[in-house]
Write a protein that holds these residues in place. Structure first.
Motif, short mmCIF file in Angstrom:
data_model
loop_
_atom_site.label_atom_id
_atom_site.label_comp_id
_atom_site.label_asym_id
_atom_site.label_seq_id
_atom_site.Cartn_x
_atom_site.Cartn_y
_atom_site.Cartn_z
N THR A 9 35.95 -25.05 28.33
CA THR A 9 36.26 -25.88 27.17
C THR A 9 36.69 -25.03 25.99
OG1 THR A 9 33.93 -25.89 26.53
CG2 THR A 9 34.70 -27.75 27.85
N LEU A 47 37.79 -23.90 17.90
CA LEU A 47 38.49 -23.61 19.15
C LEU A 47 40.00 -23.58 18.92
CD1 LEU A 47 36.58 -25.93 21.65
CD2 LEU A 47 36.32 -23.47 21.37
N PRO A 48 40.70 -22.74 19.67
CA PRO A 48 42.15 -22.76 19.57
C PRO A 48 42.71 -24.04 20.19
CG PRO A 48 41.44 -21.24 21.28
CD PRO A 48 40.21 -21.73 20.59
N ALA A 49 43.83 -24.48 19.70
CA ALA A 49 44.47 -25.69 20.22
C ALA A 49 45.07 -25.41 21.60
CB ALA A 49 45.54 -26.16 19.27
N ALA A 50 44.94 -26.39 22.49
CA ALA A 50 45.52 -26.28 23.82
C ALA A 50 47.02 -26.56 23.74
CB ALA A 50 44.85 -27.26 24.77
N THR A 51 47.78 -25.84 24.54
CA THR A 51 49.22 -26.06 24.61
C THR A 51 49.53 -26.94 25.83
OG1 THR A 51 49.59 -24.15 26.03
CG2 THR A 51 49.62 -23.76 23.63
N THR A 107 38.26 -31.72 24.65
CA THR A 107 38.59 -30.34 25.01
C THR A 107 39.14 -30.31 26.43
OG1 THR A 107 36.28 -29.98 25.67
CG2 THR A 107 36.93 -29.20 23.48
N LYS A 124 39.62 -24.60 24.86
CA LYS A 124 40.83 -25.08 24.18
C LYS A 124 40.60 -26.51 23.71
CE LYS A 124 43.57 -21.58 25.40
NZ LYS A 124 44.56 -20.87 24.70
N SER A 125 40.84 -26.74 22.44
CA SER A 125 40.67 -28.07 21.86
C SER A 125 41.96 -28.86 21.95
CB SER A 125 40.26 -27.95 20.39
OG SER A 125 40.21 -29.22 19.79
N ASP A 163 48.74 -25.07 28.89
CA ASP A 163 47.30 -25.06 29.17
C ASP A 163 46.89 -26.33 29.91
OD1 ASP A 163 46.90 -22.61 27.84
OD2 ASP A 163 46.52 -23.62 25.92
#
Length: 193
Positions: free
Chosen positions: A109, A56-60, A190, A111-112, A63
């Protein structure tokens, strides 16, 4: 006739062995693929989920700020002062547990926030929550027990510390994901629920 019988016997034996091999007869047991047990199937599913979460893409921060916390997850009453057992301390309702355990929509979910090691937080604080340095604002998230794949929606509450620091999880959330309240549990966190 014996000159013809010997080759025919060899051909018949060869055909019989070939047919038996195609049917799996006469093979040693270790060459037949074993049927996985329920525990092995769950372990395989958990590993696949963990691998998918790792991709998963990383959460900013933006986000995280865009996902509001869910007050239903922390709306349980405080346990009575005399409560001593996990059942008495866990004041969440059946409906709250069902909502927290419901699988999240894949987009929720996507974004990690990372992986953290969680210990039991204050057992007298009700609801489903994770106090973690992985977030800077209170938001809705999901924790997944990396050991068994069970997950729970939680309110993510920021605490001071480096992102690699440990987290504290509520008793109801730990029970829902099948984590021991006396051990440290590695969880994937997540964004969303």
């Amino acid at each position: 006739m014996t000159r013809i019988a010997k080759p025919l016997t060899a051909i018949a034996a060869s055909l019989t062995l070939t047919a038996c091999a195609q049917l799996g007869l006469g093979q040693p047991e270790d060459t037949v693929a074993p049927v996985p047990s329920a525990a092995q199937a769950a372990e395989t599913a958990a590993a696949a989920e963990a691998q998918a979460a790792a991709a998963l893409p990383a959460a900013t921060a933006a986000d995280v700020a865009a996902v509001p916390a869910d007050p239903v997850l922390t709306a349980a009453p405080k346990p009575p002062a005399a409560a001593k057992t996990q059942e008495a301390l866990d004041t969440t309702t059946t409906a709250q547990r069902k909502e927290a355990a419901a699988p999240a929509a894949p987009a929720a979910t996507a974004k990690s926030l990372g992986v953290t090691v969680a210990s039991l937080g204050s057992p007298t604080e009700p609801g489903f929550w994770l106090k973690t340095p992985l977030v800077k604002t209170e938001t809705k998230g999901r924790v997944t027990n990396k050991a068994n794949g069970k997950s729970s929606a939680v309110t993510l509450i920021p605490i001071d510390g480096p992102a690699t620091g440990g987290s504290r999880m509520s008793l109801p959330a730990m029970r829902l994901i099948g984590a021991s309240v006396t051990d440290l549990t590695e969880v994937e966190v997540t964004l969303g629920g």
